[in-house]
Design a protein around this motif. Structure first.
Motif, short mmCIF file in Angstrom:
data_model
loop_
_atom_site.label_atom_id
_atom_site.label_comp_id
_atom_site.label_asym_id
_atom_site.label_seq_id
_atom_site.Cartn_x
_atom_site.Cartn_y
_atom_site.Cartn_z
N THR A 254 20.31 21.73 -24.17
CA THR A 254 21.50 21.27 -24.91
C THR A 254 21.66 22.08 -26.19
N PRO A 255 22.81 21.97 -26.85
CA PRO A 255 22.98 22.65 -28.14
C PRO A 255 22.08 22.11 -29.25
N PHE A 256 21.36 21.02 -28.96
CA PHE A 256 20.53 20.38 -29.98
C PHE A 256 19.09 20.88 -29.98
N ASP A 257 18.80 21.90 -29.22
CA ASP A 257 17.44 22.43 -29.13
C ASP A 257 17.24 23.53 -30.17
N PHE A 258 16.53 23.17 -31.25
CA PHE A 258 16.21 24.12 -32.32
C PHE A 258 14.71 24.37 -32.39
N ARG A 259 13.99 24.03 -31.34
CA ARG A 259 12.53 24.11 -31.40
C ARG A 259 12.01 25.52 -31.60
N ARG A 260 12.68 26.51 -31.05
CA ARG A 260 12.24 27.89 -31.21
C ARG A 260 13.02 28.62 -32.29
N GLY A 261 13.92 27.93 -32.93
CA GLY A 261 14.70 28.52 -34.00
C GLY A 261 15.94 29.23 -33.49
N LYS A 262 17.06 28.98 -34.15
CA LYS A 262 18.31 29.68 -33.83
C LYS A 262 19.29 29.44 -34.96
N ALA A 263 20.36 30.23 -34.98
CA ALA A 263 21.39 30.06 -35.99
C ALA A 263 22.05 28.70 -35.84
N ILE A 264 22.38 28.07 -36.96
CA ILE A 264 23.04 26.77 -36.93
C ILE A 264 24.31 26.81 -36.09
N GLY A 265 25.04 27.91 -36.19
CA GLY A 265 26.31 28.00 -35.49
C GLY A 265 26.24 28.55 -34.08
N ALA A 266 25.03 28.79 -33.57
CA ALA A 266 24.89 29.45 -32.26
C ALA A 266 25.63 28.71 -31.16
N ASP A 267 25.54 27.38 -31.15
CA ASP A 267 26.16 26.59 -30.09
C ASP A 267 27.13 25.55 -30.64
N ILE A 268 27.56 25.73 -31.89
CA ILE A 268 28.34 24.69 -32.56
C ILE A 268 29.71 24.47 -31.90
N ARG A 269 30.20 25.47 -31.18
CA ARG A 269 31.51 25.34 -30.51
C ARG A 269 31.37 25.02 -29.02
N ASP A 270 30.19 24.65 -28.60
CA ASP A 270 29.97 24.24 -27.22
C ASP A 270 30.81 23.00 -26.92
N SER A 271 31.10 22.79 -25.64
CA SER A 271 31.94 21.66 -25.24
C SER A 271 31.14 20.38 -24.99
N HIS A 272 29.86 20.35 -25.35
CA HIS A 272 29.02 19.17 -25.16
C HIS A 272 29.68 17.95 -25.81
N GLN A 273 29.71 16.84 -25.10
CA GLN A 273 30.41 15.65 -25.59
C GLN A 273 29.88 15.18 -26.94
N GLN A 274 28.57 15.31 -27.17
CA GLN A 274 28.01 14.87 -28.45
C GLN A 274 28.53 15.70 -29.61
N LEU A 275 28.76 16.99 -29.39
CA LEU A 275 29.35 17.82 -30.44
C LEU A 275 30.80 17.43 -30.70
N LEU A 276 31.50 17.02 -29.66
CA LEU A 276 32.88 16.58 -29.84
C LEU A 276 32.94 15.28 -30.64
N TYR A 277 32.00 14.38 -30.38
CA TYR A 277 31.95 13.13 -31.15
C TYR A 277 31.74 13.42 -32.63
N GLY A 278 30.83 14.32 -32.92
CA GLY A 278 30.47 14.59 -34.31
C GLY A 278 31.26 15.71 -34.96
N GLN A 279 32.18 16.33 -34.22
CA GLN A 279 32.90 17.53 -34.67
C GLN A 279 31.90 18.60 -35.12
N GLY A 280 30.77 18.64 -34.44
CA GLY A 280 29.65 19.49 -34.77
C GLY A 280 28.40 18.64 -34.65
N ILE A 281 27.36 19.01 -35.35
CA ILE A 281 26.12 18.23 -35.30
C ILE A 281 26.08 17.24 -36.45
N ASP A 282 25.92 15.98 -36.14
CA ASP A 282 25.72 14.91 -37.11
C ASP A 282 24.84 13.88 -36.43
#
Length: 381
Positions: A254-282
């Motif tokens: 999922t776009p919420f996997d930061f365990r290995r490190g990545k840019a905050i915006g790497a998947d911020i525009r993904d169509s994952h429903q949870q990102l749509l609910y939060g308009q990003g990660i919240d």
């Protein structure tokens, strides 16, 4: 502090004013007793002060109103200082409509569904201030209270002790809650927060800090290129009003996997429903370590252009990662630049949102005779 950072501070001590900080450059390299100055008055005449403290290459300005961290100044890889905390220049702006910039949050950080919970068979109703829910304690949470502040020195550390007593029934919560929060700057420039609280009746407590960070510098633009590593294999999905469903879902795939490190915006525009609910990660992340007696490191953020970094260690079981989704150009900060979506991020160590309504979540209940204790440490590089 590393030898290289000490050398860098010494070499650049004469030219730090260029980054918009006070001209007394030596205060950045060594601690001294915190200094107080008048910041403003509330409508009822209550005085609000600003306290400035510095140690180990880190400098902070803290308001007695809301325990707000108005500024947090750090050097970049060349020794140039910048404020990395979003905020306002005047008390009036904080009072009018701040989205919790830099504030101490309580009595309950994050959301409680419909503003209702039941404790020991008694139901309690809180004021609604986030659509159908209660957010960060209610309409007059700890972020809008004036705290008693006392400076301290402890060996080579300096800091502030903030105290507030929340009366029985304030914002609908049971029990008179006596709160103490210590902000400490260590000789290495770490910022440590120790929260303690006691109550006269059984109640719920979830305290946190709501600093919006931009390690490139406040007002410098977006944070999506910041690289985040987060030790959490699970998170708590939410419904359309951002209340946890009760599931502890895996971040893998999922776009919420930061365990290995990545840019905050790497998947911020993904169509994952949870990102749509939060308009990003919240979202609240379930930290792999769980609750611990001593702080353990759970997150690291690095900003590639400046070279600044921040790691967070905590005793808490959860961390709310908010990617600044609701910044919409309505606010101009201390730099007089407008804050837009993604211009800051928050990493709020905490117990889980809506825990009083989810018995399977770590408990946030505090009873008379017990003491609430949590600690979070921010280390800068």
């Amino acid at each position: 502090m590393s030898t290289s950072r000490r050398t860098l501070l010494a070499a650049t001590a004469g030219g730090l004013a260029a980054a918009g900080m006070a001209t007394a450059a030596p205060a950045h390299a060594a601690g001294g007793r915190p200094a107080r100055e008048f910041f403003g008055r509330l409508a009822d005449g209550t005085r609000v002060d600003r306290w400035t403290l510095a140690n180990g290459g880190t400098r902070m300005a803290v308001l007695s109103y809301g325990g707000i961290v108005q500024s947090l100044e750090l050097p970049d890889r060349r020794g140039r200082y910048a404020n990395v905390s979003l905020g306002f220049g005047t008390l009036e702006e904080y009072v009018a409509s701040s989205p919790y910039f830099g504030a101490l949050i309580g009595r309950y950080g994050n959301r409680i569904a419909a503003g209702r919970f039941t404790l020991d068979g008694q139901s309690y109703q809180l004021p609604l201030n986030d659509g159908p829910n209660t957010l960060h304690g209610g309409t007059q949470g700890f972020d809008k209270r004036v705290w008693d502040v006392e400076p301290f020195t402890a060996g080579s550390d300096v800091g502030l002790t903030l105290r507030y007593v929340s009366g029985d029934g304030e914002m609908g919560y049971p029990g008179a809650l006596s709160v103490r929060v210590d902000y400490t700057l260590t000789r290495d420039g770490d910022w440590r927060i120790d929260y303690t609280a006691t109550t006269t009746k059984a109640t719920v407590v979830n305290l946190t800090s709501h600093v919006y960070y931009n390690l490139a510098g406040e007002g410098s633009g977006g944070v999506y290129d910041h690289e985040l590593t987060l030790d959490a294999a699970r998170y708590t999905p939410v419904d359309a009003t951002l209340i946890p469903t009760g599931e502890l879902a895996p971040v893998a795939g999922t776009p919420f996997d930061f365990r290995r490190g990545k840019a905050i915006g790497a998947d911020i525009r993904d169509s994952h429903q949870q990102l749509l609910y939060g308009q990003g990660i919240d979202h609240n992340f379930v930290l792999d370590k769980g609750s611990t007696r001593l702080p353990e490191r759970v997150a690291t953020v690095r900003e590639p252009r400046s070279g600044r970094s921040m790691s967070i260690a905590t005793t808490e079981p959860g961390l709310q990662f908010y990617s600044g989704n609701f910044l919409d150009g309505s606010f101009a900060g201390t730099s007089d630049r407008v804050y837009r979506q993604g211009d800051g991020f928050c990493l709020e160590t905490q117990h889980f949102p809506d825990s009083p309504n989810h018995p399977s979540f770590p408990s946030t209940v505090l009873r008379p005779g017990d003491t609430y204790r949590t600690t979070t440490v921010h280390s800068f590089g």
